[in-house]
Design a protein around this motif. Structure first.
Motif, PDB file in Angstrom:
ATOM      1  N   GLU A  93       0.832  -1.214   0.000  1.00 21.37           N
ATOM      2  CA  GLU A  93       0.000   0.000   0.000  1.00 21.37           C
ATOM      3  C   GLU A  93       0.863   1.260   0.000  1.00 21.37           C
ATOM      4  O   GLU A  93       0.527   2.241  -0.655  1.00 21.37           O
ATOM      5  N   LYS A  94       1.966   1.237   0.738  1.00 22.68           N
ATOM      6  CA  LYS A  94       2.884   2.386   0.737  1.00 22.68           C
ATOM      7  C   LYS A  94       3.485   2.597  -0.654  1.00 22.68           C
ATOM      8  O   LYS A  94       3.585   3.726  -1.129  1.00 22.68           O
ATOM      9  N   ILE A  95       3.887   1.516  -1.298  1.00 14.77           N
ATOM     10  CA  ILE A  95       4.452   1.628  -2.644  1.00 14.77           C
ATOM     11  C   ILE A  95       3.412   2.220  -3.592  1.00 14.77           C
ATOM     12  O   ILE A  95       3.723   3.102  -4.403  1.00 14.77           O
ATOM     13  N   LYS A  96       2.178   1.772  -3.485  1.00 14.36           N
ATOM     14  CA  LYS A  96       1.103   2.316  -4.331  1.00 14.36           C
ATOM     15  C   LYS A  96       0.891   3.805  -4.057  1.00 14.36           C
ATOM     16  O   LYS A  96       0.668   4.595  -4.979  1.00 14.36           O
ATOM     17  N   GLU A  97       0.983   4.195  -2.808  1.00 12.30           N
ATOM     18  CA  GLU A  97       0.841   5.608  -2.431  1.00 12.30           C
ATOM     19  C   GLU A  97       1.973   6.441  -3.041  1.00 12.30           C
ATOM     20  O   GLU A  97       1.738   7.501  -3.616  1.00 12.30           O
ATOM     21  N   TYR A  98       3.210   5.959  -2.908  1.00  8.00           N
ATOM     22  CA  TYR A  98       4.351   6.674  -3.494  1.00  8.00           C
ATOM     23  C   TYR A  98       4.210   6.753  -5.011  1.00  8.00           C
ATOM     24  O   TYR A  98       4.527   7.778  -5.628  1.00  8.00           O
ATOM     25  N   HIS A  99       3.748   5.676  -5.612  1.00  6.36           N
ATOM     26  CA  HIS A  99       3.572   5.623  -7.060  1.00  6.36           C
ATOM     27  C   HIS A  99       2.583   6.692  -7.513  1.00  6.36           C
ATOM     28  O   HIS A  99       2.833   7.419  -8.485  1.00  6.36           O
ATOM     29  N   LYS A 100       1.464   6.789  -6.836  1.00  4.82           N
ATOM     30  CA  LYS A 100       0.454   7.791  -7.195  1.00  4.82           C
ATOM     31  C   LYS A 100       1.034   9.198  -7.051  1.00  4.82           C
ATOM     32  O   LYS A 100       0.835  10.058  -7.917  1.00  4.82           O
ATOM     33  N   THR A 101       1.742   9.438  -5.968  1.00 11.76           N
ATOM     34  CA  THR A 101       2.349  10.749  -5.748  1.00 11.76           C
ATOM     35  C   THR A 101       3.312  11.089  -6.879  1.00 11.76           C
ATOM     36  O   THR A 101       3.285  12.207  -7.422  1.00 11.76           O
ATOM     37  N   LEU A 102       4.147  10.152  -7.269  1.00 13.25           N
ATOM     38  CA  LEU A 102       5.112  10.394  -8.341  1.00 13.25           C
ATOM     39  C   LEU A 102       4.419  10.624  -9.685  1.00 13.25           C
ATOM     40  O   LEU A 102       4.843  11.486 -10.459  1.00 13.25           O
ATOM     41  N   LYS A 103       3.379   9.871  -9.955  1.00 13.95           N
ATOM     42  CA  LYS A 103       2.627  10.094 -11.192  1.00 13.95           C
ATOM     43  C   LYS A 103       2.054  11.502 -11.218  1.00 13.95           C
ATOM     44  O   LYS A 103       2.119  12.192 -12.235  1.00 13.95           O
ATOM     45  N   ASP A 104       1.514  11.925 -10.089  1.00 13.06           N
ATOM     46  CA  ASP A 104       0.947  13.271  -9.995  1.00 13.06           C
ATOM     47  C   ASP A 104       2.021  14.348 -10.165  1.00 13.06           C
ATOM     48  O   ASP A 104       1.751  15.418 -10.702  1.00 13.06           O
ATOM     49  N   MET A 105       3.221  14.077  -9.715  1.00 11.04           N
ATOM     50  CA  MET A 105       4.316  15.047  -9.810  1.00 11.04           C
ATOM     51  C   MET A 105       4.945  15.104 -11.195  1.00 11.04           C
ATOM     52  O   MET A 105       5.695  16.022 -11.492  1.00 11.04           O
ATOM     53  N   GLY A 106       4.661  14.124 -12.031  1.00 12.53           N
ATOM     54  CA  GLY A 106       5.346  13.998 -13.310  1.00 12.53           C
ATOM     55  C   GLY A 106       5.062  15.078 -14.325  1.00 12.53           C
ATOM     56  O   GLY A 106       5.879  15.353 -15.199  1.00 12.53           O
ATOM     57  N   GLN A 107       3.921  15.738 -14.224  1.00 11.93           N
ATOM     58  CA  GLN A 107       3.575  16.761 -15.201  1.00 11.93           C
ATOM     59  C   GLN A 107       4.495  17.971 -15.070  1.00 11.93           C
ATOM     60  O   GLN A 107       4.741  18.461 -13.964  1.00 11.93           O
ATOM     61  N   LEU A 143      11.140   9.208  -5.140  1.00 16.96           N
ATOM     62  CA  LEU A 143      11.802   8.195  -5.976  1.00 16.96           C
ATOM     63  C   LEU A 143      12.640   7.265  -5.105  1.00 16.96           C
ATOM     64  O   LEU A 143      12.635   6.049  -5.300  1.00 16.96           O
ATOM     65  N   TYR A 144      13.351   7.838  -4.144  1.00 13.16           N
ATOM     66  CA  TYR A 144      14.129   7.008  -3.226  1.00 13.16           C
ATOM     67  C   TYR A 144      13.214   6.089  -2.418  1.00 13.16           C
ATOM     68  O   TYR A 144      13.473   4.892  -2.281  1.00 13.16           O
ATOM     69  N   LEU A 145      12.132   6.650  -1.868  1.00 10.94           N
ATOM     70  CA  LEU A 145      11.214   5.849  -1.057  1.00 10.94           C
ATOM     71  C   LEU A 145      10.627   4.682  -1.833  1.00 10.94           C
ATOM     72  O   LEU A 145      10.538   3.564  -1.318  1.00 10.94           O
ATOM     73  N   ARG A 170      18.341   3.118  -6.572  1.00  9.87           N
ATOM     74  CA  ARG A 170      18.202   3.453  -5.153  1.00  9.87           C
ATOM     75  C   ARG A 170      19.540   3.910  -4.582  1.00  9.87           C
ATOM     76  O   ARG A 170      19.621   4.913  -3.888  1.00  9.87           O
ATOM     77  N   ASN A 171      20.602   3.184  -4.889  1.00  7.94           N
ATOM     78  CA  ASN A 171      21.930   3.545  -4.392  1.00  7.94           C
ATOM     79  C   ASN A 171      22.395   4.881  -4.949  1.00  7.94           C
ATOM     80  O   ASN A 171      23.008   5.680  -4.240  1.00  7.94           O
ATOM     81  N   PHE A 172      22.100   5.118  -6.208  1.00  9.80           N
ATOM     82  CA  PHE A 172      22.446   6.393  -6.833  1.00  9.80           C
ATOM     83  C   PHE A 172      21.755   7.541  -6.103  1.00  9.80           C
ATOM     84  O   PHE A 172      22.374   8.545  -5.764  1.00  9.80           O
ATOM     85  N   LEU A 173      20.451   7.381  -5.847  1.00 17.53           N
ATOM     86  CA  LEU A 173      19.707   8.430  -5.146  1.00 17.53           C
ATOM     87  C   LEU A 173      20.228   8.637  -3.722  1.00 17.53           C
ATOM     88  O   LEU A 173      20.241   9.756  -3.216  1.00 17.53           O
ATOM     89  N   ALA A 174      20.659   7.566  -3.084  1.00 16.71           N
ATOM     90  CA  ALA A 174      21.134   7.653  -1.705  1.00 16.71           C
ATOM     91  C   ALA A 174      22.523   8.255  -1.592  1.00 16.71           C
ATOM     92  O   ALA A 174      22.825   8.941  -0.613  1.00 16.71           O
ATOM     93  N   HIS A 175      23.376   8.022  -2.591  1.00 12.42           N
ATOM     94  CA  HIS A 175      24.783   8.373  -2.431  1.00 12.42           C
ATOM     95  C   HIS A 175      25.339   9.355  -3.450  1.00 12.42           C
ATOM     96  O   HIS A 175      26.351   9.998  -3.182  1.00 12.42           O
TER      97      HIS A 175
END
Length: 139
Positions: free
Chosen positions: A10-24, A44-46, A98-103
């Motif tokens: 459910e958290k992944i789905k929530e992050y996915h929706k947020t990212l889709k909304d941010m994409g425009q 994206l990291y989350l 993920r590693n790229f975003l973290a480091h």
């Protein structure tokens, strides 16, 4: 499926929706708005980290072999037919992302993030769909 796995999905789905909304208008916003840029990179990291954590939870629940790397967590799901092996091979690249975003966040190419990362959000949906369809856990 255990409650912990359901919550992670459910958290992944929530992050996915947020990212889709941010994409425009990503490219324009990424350059001009530091808060947008930080939020986009954070989500994206989350989502990448949560996809790996979900794989780790499944591996522990099924008592599968211990992964040696984050990429290995996705490969193990493919080896055990929880996700198709061919999909696992490609999707395992999320670990490097993920590693790229973290480091290496200071080296981020906004065009690559806006064009490639957001365009590949469908892979997240596919990953979750495979897990929901094929995973038979104990709980």
């Amino acid at each position: 499926m255990t409650e912990r796995l359901r919550v992670k999905i459910e958290k992944i789905k929530e992050y996915h929706k947020t990212l889709k909304d941010m994409g425009q208008d990503c490219e324009e916003k990424f350059l001009k708005d530091i808060v947008y840029r930080g939020a986009l990179l954070h989500y994206l990291y989350l989502i990448a980290d949560s996809c790996i954590t979900l794989a780790e939870l499944i591996i522990r629940d099924r008592n599968l072999r211990t992964p040696q790397t984050y990429q290995d967590t996705i490969d193990i799901l493919g080896e055990n037919n929880i996700i198709p092996a061919s999909f696992a091979y490609e999707f395992a690249k999320i670990a490097s992302f993920r590693n790229f975003l973290a480091h290496d966040y200071e080296k981020i190419d906004y065009l690559k993030i806006c064009r490639d990362a957001l365009r590949n959000l469908a892979d997240i949906e596919t990953y979750i769909k495979y897990i929901e369809q094929n995973y038979q856990g104990r709980g």
